[in-house]
Design an enzyme around this catalytic site. Structure first.
Site, PDB file in Angstrom:
ATOM      1  N   ASP A  47       6.164  -6.266   5.092  1.00 26.08           N
ATOM      2  CA  ASP A  47       5.886  -7.613   4.597  1.00 26.08           C
ATOM      3  C   ASP A  47       7.230  -8.605   4.863  1.00 26.08           C
ATOM      4  O   ASP A  47       8.171  -8.072   4.163  1.00 26.08           O
ATOM      5  CB  ASP A  47       5.269  -7.582   3.348  1.00 26.08           C
ATOM      6  CG  ASP A  47       4.424  -8.804   2.937  1.00 26.08           C
ATOM      7  OD1 ASP A  47       4.865  -9.682   3.717  1.00 26.08           O
ATOM      8  OD2 ASP A  47       4.123  -8.679   1.850  1.00 26.08           O
ATOM      9  N   ASP A  48       7.285  -9.509   5.731  1.00 29.45           N
ATOM     10  CA  ASP A  48       8.265 -10.261   5.811  1.00 29.45           C
ATOM     11  C   ASP A  48       9.525  -9.549   6.656  1.00 29.45           C
ATOM     12  O   ASP A  48      10.606  -9.910   6.243  1.00 29.45           O
ATOM     13  CB  ASP A  48       8.728 -10.685   4.610  1.00 29.45           C
ATOM     14  CG  ASP A  48       7.486 -11.739   4.043  1.00 29.45           C
ATOM     15  OD1 ASP A  48       6.555 -12.113   4.751  1.00 29.45           O
ATOM     16  OD2 ASP A  48       7.946 -12.556   3.059  1.00 29.45           O
ATOM     17  N   CYS A  87       1.444 -14.749   6.124  1.00 26.81           N
ATOM     18  CA  CYS A  87       0.929 -13.366   5.956  1.00 26.81           C
ATOM     19  C   CYS A  87      -0.765 -13.448   5.968  1.00 26.81           C
ATOM     20  O   CYS A  87      -0.932 -12.583   6.833  1.00 26.81           O
ATOM     21  CB  CYS A  87       1.198 -12.981   4.337  1.00 26.81           C
ATOM     22  SG  CYS A  87       0.298 -11.508   3.997  1.00 26.81           S
ATOM     23  N   ARG A  91      -2.432 -10.984   8.903  1.00 30.52           N
ATOM     24  CA  ARG A  91      -3.288  -9.732   8.661  1.00 30.52           C
ATOM     25  C   ARG A  91      -4.764 -10.292   9.348  1.00 30.52           C
ATOM     26  O   ARG A  91      -5.324  -9.104   9.911  1.00 30.52           O
ATOM     27  CB  ARG A  91      -2.841  -9.736   7.262  1.00 30.52           C
ATOM     28  CG  ARG A  91      -1.524  -9.199   7.124  1.00 30.52           C
ATOM     29  CD  ARG A  91      -1.557  -9.256   5.408  1.00 30.52           C
ATOM     30  NE  ARG A  91      -0.168  -9.115   5.161  1.00 30.52           N
ATOM     31  CZ  ARG A  91       0.570  -7.754   4.951  1.00 30.52           C
ATOM     32  NH1 ARG A  91      -0.312  -6.620   4.808  1.00 30.52           N
ATOM     33  NH2 ARG A  91       1.532  -7.757   4.640  1.00 30.52           N
ATOM     34  N   LYS A 141      -1.032  -3.643   0.911  1.00 35.89           N
ATOM     35  CA  LYS A 141      -1.283  -5.071   0.657  1.00 35.89           C
ATOM     36  C   LYS A 141      -2.459  -5.564   1.659  1.00 35.89           C
ATOM     37  O   LYS A 141      -2.503  -5.201   2.835  1.00 35.89           O
ATOM     38  CB  LYS A 141       0.044  -5.965   1.059  1.00 35.89           C
ATOM     39  CG  LYS A 141      -0.325  -7.476   0.906  1.00 35.89           C
ATOM     40  CD  LYS A 141       0.871  -8.158   1.114  1.00 35.89           C
ATOM     41  CE  LYS A 141       0.746  -9.695   1.183  1.00 35.89           C
ATOM     42  NZ  LYS A 141       1.917 -10.274   1.555  1.00 35.89           N
ATOM     43  N   HIS A 143      -4.669  -8.982   1.007  1.00 42.80           N
ATOM     44  CA  HIS A 143      -4.497 -10.118   1.197  1.00 42.80           C
ATOM     45  C   HIS A 143      -5.125 -11.165   2.247  1.00 42.80           C
ATOM     46  O   HIS A 143      -5.024 -12.106   2.738  1.00 42.80           O
ATOM     47  CB  HIS A 143      -3.110 -10.725   1.541  1.00 42.80           C
ATOM     48  CG  HIS A 143      -2.397 -11.869   0.667  1.00 42.80           C
ATOM     49  ND1 HIS A 143      -1.036 -12.146   0.611  1.00 42.80           N
ATOM     50  CD2 HIS A 143      -3.101 -12.999   0.239  1.00 42.80           C
ATOM     51  CE1 HIS A 143      -0.910 -13.293   0.194  1.00 42.80           C
ATOM     52  NE2 HIS A 143      -1.899 -13.707  -0.327  1.00 42.80           N
ATOM     53  N   SER A 167       0.231 -10.493  -2.288  1.00 36.89           N
ATOM     54  CA  SER A 167       1.568 -10.086  -2.388  1.00 36.89           C
ATOM     55  C   SER A 167       2.098  -9.881  -3.632  1.00 36.89           C
ATOM     56  O   SER A 167       1.490 -10.207  -4.728  1.00 36.89           O
ATOM     57  CB  SER A 167       2.550 -11.466  -1.789  1.00 36.89           C
ATOM     58  OG  SER A 167       2.157 -11.769  -0.506  1.00 36.89           O
ATOM     59  N   HIS A 244       9.077  -8.101   1.393  1.00 39.53           N
ATOM     60  CA  HIS A 244       8.776  -9.450   0.650  1.00 39.53           C
ATOM     61  C   HIS A 244       9.589  -9.674  -0.586  1.00 39.53           C
ATOM     62  O   HIS A 244       9.668  -8.647  -1.513  1.00 39.53           O
ATOM     63  CB  HIS A 244       7.461  -9.451   0.554  1.00 39.53           C
ATOM     64  CG  HIS A 244       6.769 -10.818   0.159  1.00 39.53           C
ATOM     65  ND1 HIS A 244       7.002 -11.513  -1.295  1.00 39.53           N
ATOM     66  CD2 HIS A 244       5.941 -11.608   0.740  1.00 39.53           C
ATOM     67  CE1 HIS A 244       6.267 -12.475  -1.282  1.00 39.53           C
ATOM     68  NE2 HIS A 244       5.703 -12.644  -0.106  1.00 39.53           N
ATOM     69  N   ASP A 296       4.293  -8.277   9.498  1.00 40.49           N
ATOM     70  CA  ASP A 296       3.398  -9.446   9.481  1.00 40.49           C
ATOM     71  C   ASP A 296       3.853 -10.737   9.949  1.00 40.49           C
ATOM     72  O   ASP A 296       3.092 -11.692  10.442  1.00 40.49           O
ATOM     73  CB  ASP A 296       2.658  -9.605   8.232  1.00 40.49           C
ATOM     74  CG  ASP A 296       3.235  -9.721   7.003  1.00 40.49           C
ATOM     75  OD1 ASP A 296       4.771  -9.838   7.073  1.00 40.49           O
ATOM     76  OD2 ASP A 296       2.900 -10.240   5.991  1.00 40.49           O
ATOM     77  N   ASN A 297       5.030 -10.857   9.864  1.00 41.74           N
ATOM     78  CA  ASN A 297       5.779 -12.348  10.308  1.00 41.74           C
ATOM     79  C   ASN A 297       7.451 -12.118  10.089  1.00 41.74           C
ATOM     80  O   ASN A 297       7.780 -11.053   9.516  1.00 41.74           O
ATOM     81  CB  ASN A 297       5.286 -13.397   9.421  1.00 41.74           C
ATOM     82  CG  ASN A 297       5.027 -13.136   7.907  1.00 41.74           C
ATOM     83  OD1 ASN A 297       3.914 -13.317   7.452  1.00 41.74           O
ATOM     84  ND2 ASN A 297       6.215 -13.096   7.445  1.00 41.74           N
ATOM     85  N   LYS A 312      10.209 -17.216   8.762  1.00 47.66           N
ATOM     86  CA  LYS A 312       8.640 -17.389   8.230  1.00 47.66           C
ATOM     87  C   LYS A 312       8.155 -18.719   8.134  1.00 47.66           C
ATOM     88  O   LYS A 312       8.642 -19.555   7.228  1.00 47.66           O
ATOM     89  CB  LYS A 312       8.700 -16.545   7.164  1.00 47.66           C
ATOM     90  CG  LYS A 312       7.263 -16.495   6.506  1.00 47.66           C
ATOM     91  CD  LYS A 312       7.200 -15.605   5.006  1.00 47.66           C
ATOM     92  CE  LYS A 312       6.023 -15.665   4.292  1.00 47.66           C
ATOM     93  NZ  LYS A 312       5.932 -14.729   3.071  1.00 47.66           N
TER      94      LYS A 312
END
Length: 460
Positions: A47-48, A87, A91, A141, A143, A167, A244, A296-297, A312
Site C-alpha cells: 500500500d503506497d 488506492c 485495486r 486491505k 477498500h 486503509s 501507507h 497499488d500506487n 500518489k
C-alpha cells in the site's frame, strides 16, 4: 535513490544472461516446471510503496535482502503501471482487468462513511479462476466497499478473507474474518486503532512510540492458506497495509532502518516476503507458483519515487502510477532478468486465466491483455496504457512514448510528449521535435477520450 534506468538495466541484464545460460544447459525453462500442473498465483500488494523504495529498484538506504534475492531468482519489470494512482480505483482495476472508470470507482478512495463499492456484476480474478478449480483468499486491505452487498469480499469469489475494510488511517477500524458460505463474519480489534480519532490506544497518543502486529497476522493467515491448499491450485492476494501512513512497524522492526519508521515498515515487508517465499519452497511449490510483488500506487507524503516525477494522486506523471514489480517462479522465469516491457495491473486477470487454462469471463470487456510472453521472456507487446486522473483520461503510454494533456495547458496548445525510455523523469517535452509521433499519440488520446468520456458522464 533509485539508479537511472540505463545502469539498472545493465546491472540486471548481466544476471539475466547468466540465468539464460543456466537454463539452456538444463534443457530450457519449460522442462523444469511440472507438466500438467495448474500454476498457483500469489500477488503481494503493498500500500503506497514507491518505485524507488527497494533494493531491486536502486534503493541503498533501506535493506531489502529478500526482495533482492527474489529479483535475482526472478525478473524485475521496470515499466509496470498500477491501474490508477489512488488506492480504490487501482485495486478495482487489478481484480477485474478493467480500467476503474468502467466499474464506477475511478473518482476517489472510498471513505469510511461512504456506501459505494465494486459492483457485484464485476468479475474478479477469484471468480474467473473458479471454473479451473482454484481456491482463493484475500488477506489484508480490501477498500472496495464495506456496506451492504459490497461486503465482505467473499461475495466476490474469495473462499476466505481476513483483513481490514479500508486503509488503516480510517476509523472505525477492525479486523474481519469471513468464509464463503458462512453468514457470520467474525471481528477482532486492530491493535493500533482507537475509535473516534487516530490514537493508538488509551494512554498512548504518540504513534511513533507504538508498534503493530497486523502485517504479521496477515502473513500467518497467508502461510496457513498455502499449507492448507498445497495439493490444489490456488490464488492468493496478500494485500499488506503498509507503508501507507501512519507508518507503524512491528516491535521487531521499529528503529531498524536508516530512514525512520517508513523504512522500518519497508524492511518488515521485505521480511514477510522472505518468509512467504520460504513457505512456498518448503512445501515444494516454487516451480508451480507465480509470485508477483508490487504496489497499488506510488508513495504518498514520503517514500521514494526514484527517478520518476510526482507522487500518489498526482496528475499524469509516472510517480503515481509506475510502481515496483518483481515476478518470481523458478524454472519458468529467467533468473536475474530485467524487463522494460510495458505492462499493467489490469493485465493480471487475463494472464492468470491464460496460464490456468480457463477462458476469460464471458461477455466482459477487458482492458488488460495476456502478458505471459512479457513475464517469461521480456517480450514488449503491441499495446498502450491509458492514464486517468480520477475518471478523466489525462495520458497515454506506449513502449517508448508518453503523451499528456492536462488543463490549463491545452488551452494554449501545449501538449506534453516524453521519450520515457530515455527520459524516465519526464523532464523534457519533445512535442516540437516529433510532429509525427505527436500526431499519433494525440489520436490515441482522443480515441481513449471518446471511449471513456461517456462513462464519466454517466457517473456524474
Amino acid at each position: 535513490m533509485a539508479t537511472n534506468a540505463t545502469s539498472l538495466s545493465r546491472r540486471s541484464l548481466l544476471g539475466g544472461a547468466a540465468g539464460l545460460a543456466l537454463m539452456a544447459s538444463t534443457g530450457g525453462l519449460a522442462a523444469i516446471a511440472r507438466a500438467g500442473k495448474k500454476p498457483n498465483f500469489i500477488v503481494i500488494l503493498c500500500d503506497d510503496l514507491g518505485y524507488g523504495d527497494t533494493g531491486p529498484f536502486g534503493n541503498t538506504r533501506v535493506r531489502t535482502p529478500n526482495l533482492d534475492r527474489m529479483a535475482r531468482e526472478g525478473a524485475v519489470l521496470s515499466s509496470y503501471y498500477a491501474p490508477a494512482n489512488l488506492c480504490t480505483p487501482s485495486r478495482a482495476g487489478l481484480l477485474t482487468g478493467r480500467y476503474p472508470v468502467r466499474t464506477g470507482l475511478a473518482r476517489a478512495v472510498i471513505q469510511a462513511a461512504e456506501k459505494r463499492g465494486l459492483p457485484r456484476s464485476e468479475v474478479t480474478i477469484a471468480q474467473a479462476l473458479k471454473p479451473a478449480g482454484y481456491a482463493s483468499a484475500l488477506f489484508g486491505k480490501w477498500h472496495l466497499g464495506h456496506t451492504g452487498d459490497y461486503w465482505p469480499p467473499t461475495n466476490y469469489g474469495f473462499d476466505r478473507f481476513y483483513g481490514i475494510p479500508y486503509s488503516h488511517d480510517m476509523v472505525p477500524l477492525a479486523i474481519f474474518d469471513a468464509k464463503a458460505g458462512v453468514a457470520e463474519v467474525k471481528q477482532e480489534p486492530v491493535d493500533f486503532a482507537y475509535p473516534g480519532a487516530f490514537k493508538v490506544k488509551p494512554g498512548v497518543d504518540d504513534v511513533a512510540n507504538y508498534t503493530s502486529s497486523l502485517e504479521e497476522k496477515l502473513y500467518d493467515q497467508a502461510a496457513g492458506f498455502i499449507e492448507a491448499n498445497k495439493d490444489r491450485p490456488f490464488y492468493l492476494e496478500l494485500a499488506l497495509t503498509t507503508p501507507h501512513l501512519p507508518e507503524i512497524p512491528s516491535k521487531d522492526f521499529k528503529g531498524r532502518s536508516k530512514v525512520g519508521p517508513y523504512g522500518d515498515t519497508v524492511e518488515e515487508i521485505d521480511s514477510i516476503v522472505g518468509k512467504l517465499l520460504d513457505t512456498v519452497r518448503r512445501l515444494g511449490l516454487e516451480q508451480d507458483t507465480l509470485v508477483l510483488f508490487t504496489s497499488d500506487n506510488g508513495p504518498w507524503y514520503w517514500g521514494s519515487v526514484g527517478p520518476l516525477r510526482d507522487r500518489k494522486g498526482g496528475a499524469a506523471y509516472d510517480g503515481g502510477y509506475r510502481v515496483p514489480m518483481i515476478a518470481w517462479r523458478p524454472g519458468w522465469i529467467h533468473a536475474g532478468a530485467h524487463y522494460d516491457a510495458l505492462c499493467s495491473g489490469i493485465d493480471l486477470l487475463p494472464t492468470f486465466c491464460k496460464l490456468a487454462g480457463v477462458a476469460p469471463p464471458a461477455g466482459v470487456t477487458l482492458d488488460g491483455i495476456d502478458i505471459t510472453a512479457t513475464l517469461r521472456n521480456g517480450t514488449a507487446l503491441d499495446r498502450e496504457v491509458v492514464l486517468f486522473q480520477g475518471p478523466e483520461v489525462v495520458g497515454i503510454r506506449t513502449q517508448k512514448w508518453k503523451y499528456i494533456r492536462l488543463a490549463p495547458y491545452p488551452l494554449f496548445g501545449y501538449d506534453e510528449l516524453y521519450d520515457v525510455q530515455n527520459d524516465i523523469g519526464e523532464s523534457y517535452n519533445l512535442a516540437a521535435l516529433h510532429p509525427d509521433v505527436l500526431k499519433d499519440m494525440r489520436e490515441r488520446f482522443d480515441r481513449a477520450k471518446a471511449t471513456f468520456q461517456p462513462m464519466v458522464k454517466m457517473q456524474s
